[in-house]
Design an enzyme around this catalytic site. Structure first.
Site, PDB file in Angstrom:
ATOM      1  N   HIS A 264      50.809 -29.568  55.454  1.00 20.75           N
ATOM      2  CA  HIS A 264      50.077 -30.797  55.142  1.00 20.75           C
ATOM      3  C   HIS A 264      50.917 -32.024  55.515  1.00 20.75           C
ATOM      4  CE1 HIS A 264      47.202 -33.188  52.616  1.00 20.75           C
ATOM      5  NE2 HIS A 264      48.244 -33.988  52.530  1.00 20.75           N
ATOM      6  N   GLU A 265      52.146 -32.044  55.037  1.00 22.52           N
ATOM      7  CA  GLU A 265      52.989 -33.215  55.300  1.00 22.52           C
ATOM      8  C   GLU A 265      53.345 -33.314  56.783  1.00 22.52           C
ATOM      9  OE1 GLU A 265      52.955 -35.389  53.133  1.00 22.52           O
ATOM     10  OE2 GLU A 265      52.319 -34.153  51.433  1.00 22.52           O
ATOM     11  N   HIS A 268      50.749 -35.463  58.423  1.00 24.43           N
ATOM     12  CA  HIS A 268      51.026 -36.894  58.220  1.00 24.43           C
ATOM     13  C   HIS A 268      52.177 -37.343  59.126  1.00 24.43           C
ATOM     14  CE1 HIS A 268      48.336 -37.639  54.895  1.00 24.43           C
ATOM     15  NE2 HIS A 268      48.891 -36.746  54.102  1.00 24.43           N
ATOM     16  N   GLU A 294      44.766 -38.676  56.167  1.00 23.39           N
ATOM     17  CA  GLU A 294      44.491 -37.417  55.477  1.00 23.39           C
ATOM     18  C   GLU A 294      43.737 -36.449  56.392  1.00 23.39           C
ATOM     19  OE1 GLU A 294      46.058 -36.998  52.812  1.00 23.39           O
ATOM     20  OE2 GLU A 294      45.146 -35.299  51.775  1.00 23.39           O
TER      21      GLU A 294
HETATM   22 ZN    ZN Z   1      48.083 -36.077  52.289  1.00 25.34          ZN
END
Ligand code: ZN
Length: 502
Positions: A264-265, A268, A294
């Site tokens: 997830h990170e 980003h 996101e």
């Molecule tokens: Zn996030």
């Protein structure tokens, strides 16, 4: 005009340097700093934040922006110059509308409320937190006053996180999303035994987790000289500079949640990493909005990281690291396990299907709190009723209900919708990517994700904040926000996993 433009770029560069320095200090605070450093760090961060704000809202910036007004129409709208002036003007006009005194009150209220929220959550006491929630809502109402006229009050809050987005549009998109998700959740609930994820709980030694994460992040595109990963309580990604990307994660010895947090990170981090370098030290040098951001993290976490082709390539890596837990599974069994759907109380642990319902209920409650139709004192009952309505479960403990998130304590009202907007946007981008990269599954199965990274760089990342989210979406997928691609993706994926009738 040229000299003035150079002066503007120089001033904005200083503001960005101050903001980036504050970002590195904030990263340090959440990863490395001894806890006793908190008081000094709070002073340092508040000074830097104030300096950046004062420099950005200085009269000089206002007069430079005025100077450009007559020339703007002659500039190419997509050029760096036109984009920089346009975005800076929008940021500037928003920033100067809010009196310094109100900003100070909001910062103070947030700083006071956060430890109370922690205590309230620990002791399951909504009453303890209630006065701080009331204060946060009152301050937000005063903040909204600074932006009148707005179509509806919540617009002013949403705009801080999702520039240009209107509440009415989000409401319509979420209603369509909710109407698609509720029957899907109900159909899966009928077949809950079809997926067994018991292998995902047990003993997962931390060093082994780190090895698996390193292998997967490197396959994603992580490079040691430009990226790093550190331990923190609540994972986030930040950027110290264009070639300095910092991911964080939170390891637990009895499950693999850190692996998915890393993915997830990474999403980003990759967005920030692939913003065009010539936007660095300008207000354009980061992601377009929280929702678009996101969409990137959720794509790497879910559409790649929870896909069968991906695990066909990487399951042997993870199985060999944890033979005691995963030795009895194959790639498909692992894929099914990491996609188990289970209505639950806690947003951050929610699966891909139920997650959006957690967001929709927060969006509905926030609007009611802001327009006055829901009193803060009644927020707990309203929360519990919506969890029952959308997910069919009871809330036995307020700590796992209305008190679970820290956002409201810090005054971050209007933030939640961006999580589900991110999922909606990821669905739209994914549909387009699958059409334009028809061999993506084979590539993923071979561990080759360079084409996907390049598609995202070319179509989304490189633009930074040049375009508002709606314009970026229009340029990328040729339309506005649409929840149907996400719903189609979820129905296909989970219809297959749970063998639902078509
Ligand atoms: Zn996030």
């Amino acid at each position: 005009m040229e000299a003035s433009y150079a002066k503007l770029v120089e001033r904005l560069g200083e503001v960005q340097d101050i903001a980036s320095s504050a970002g590195v200090l904030a990263w340090d605070q959440r990863t490395k700093m001894p806890v006793a450093g908190a008081a000094a760090r709070a002073d340092q961060l508040s000074t830097l934040t104030r300096l950046a704000f004062e420099r950005f809202t200085a009269d000089e910036i206002g007069s430079l922006l005025e100077e450009f007004r007559p020339y703007e129409d002659s500039l190419d709208r997509d050029s760096l110059e036109a984009s920089l002036i346009r975005v800076t003007r929008r940021d500037y006009e928003k920033a100067v509308r809010v009196p310094l005194e109100l900003r100070g009150e909001m910062a103070r209220a947030g700083a006071l409320a956060e430890p109370v929220w922690r205590e309230a959550r620990k002791t399951s006491s909504f009453e303890l937190f209630l006065p701080y929630l009331e204060e946060a809502i009152e301050l937000k109402k005063r903040y909204i006053e600074c932006f009148q006229p707005v179509d509806e009050p919540y617009d002013a809050l949403l705009d801080d996180y999702e520039p240009g987005m209107k509440t009415a549009e989000v409401r319509a998109v979420f209603a369509e999303l909710r109407d698609g998700l509720v029957p899907l959740v109900a159909a899966i609930a009928e077949r809950t035994d079809a997926v067994d994820d018991s292998a995902l709980t047990g003993d997962f030694p931390l060093e082994r987790q780190e090895e698996v994460e390193a292998a997967i992040l490197h396959a994603f595109g992580f490079a040691d000289e430009e990226w790093r990963v550190d331990e923190t309580a609540h994972p986030f990604a930040s950027k110290g500079g264009p070639r300095d990307v910092r991911l964080t994660t939170h390891h637990q010895a009895n499950n693999l949640t850190s692996l998915f947090a890393c993915m997830h990170e990474f999403g980003h981090g990759l967005y920030e990493y692939q913003v065009d370098r010539d936007l660095y030290r300008t207000p354009l040098g980061r992601g377009a909005s929280l929702g678009v951001h996101e969409s990137q993290s959720r794509m790497w976490e879910n559409m790649i990281g929870r896909s069968l082709p991906f695990w066909e390539r990487f399951f042997p890596t993870v199985r060999d690291a944890f033979p005691g837990r995963l030795g009895g599974l194959d790639a498909e069994g692992f894929y099914r396990a990491v996609n188990r759907v289970q209505p639950s109380l806690i947003r951050i642990h929610a699966d891909e299907v139920t997650y959006n319902l957690h967001i929709i209920l927060r969006f509905e409650l926030e609007q009611a709190l802001v327009d006055g139709s829901l009193a803060p004192a009644d927020a707990r009952e309203a929360w519990d009723a919506k969890i029952e309505e959308y997910l069919g479960i009871d809330v036995p403990d307020v700590a796992d209900g209305v008190l679970q998130d820290m956002h409201w304590s810090g005054g971050a009202i209007g933030y939640f919708p961006t999580y589900a907007l991110g999922n909606v946007i990821s669905g739209q981008l994914w549909e387009r990517i699958r059409r334009e990269l028809p061999d993506l599954d084979e590539r993923t199965r071979a561990g080759e994700l360079g084409d996907l990274r390049e598609w995202l760089r070319e179509n989304v990342h490189r633009h930074g904040r040049k375009y508002m989210p709606a314009e970026l979406l229009e340029r990328t997928v040729g339309g506005g926000l649409d929840p149907q691609p996400l719903l189609a993706y979820l129905r296909a994926k989970f219809g297959q996993i749970y063998e639902l009738p078509a």
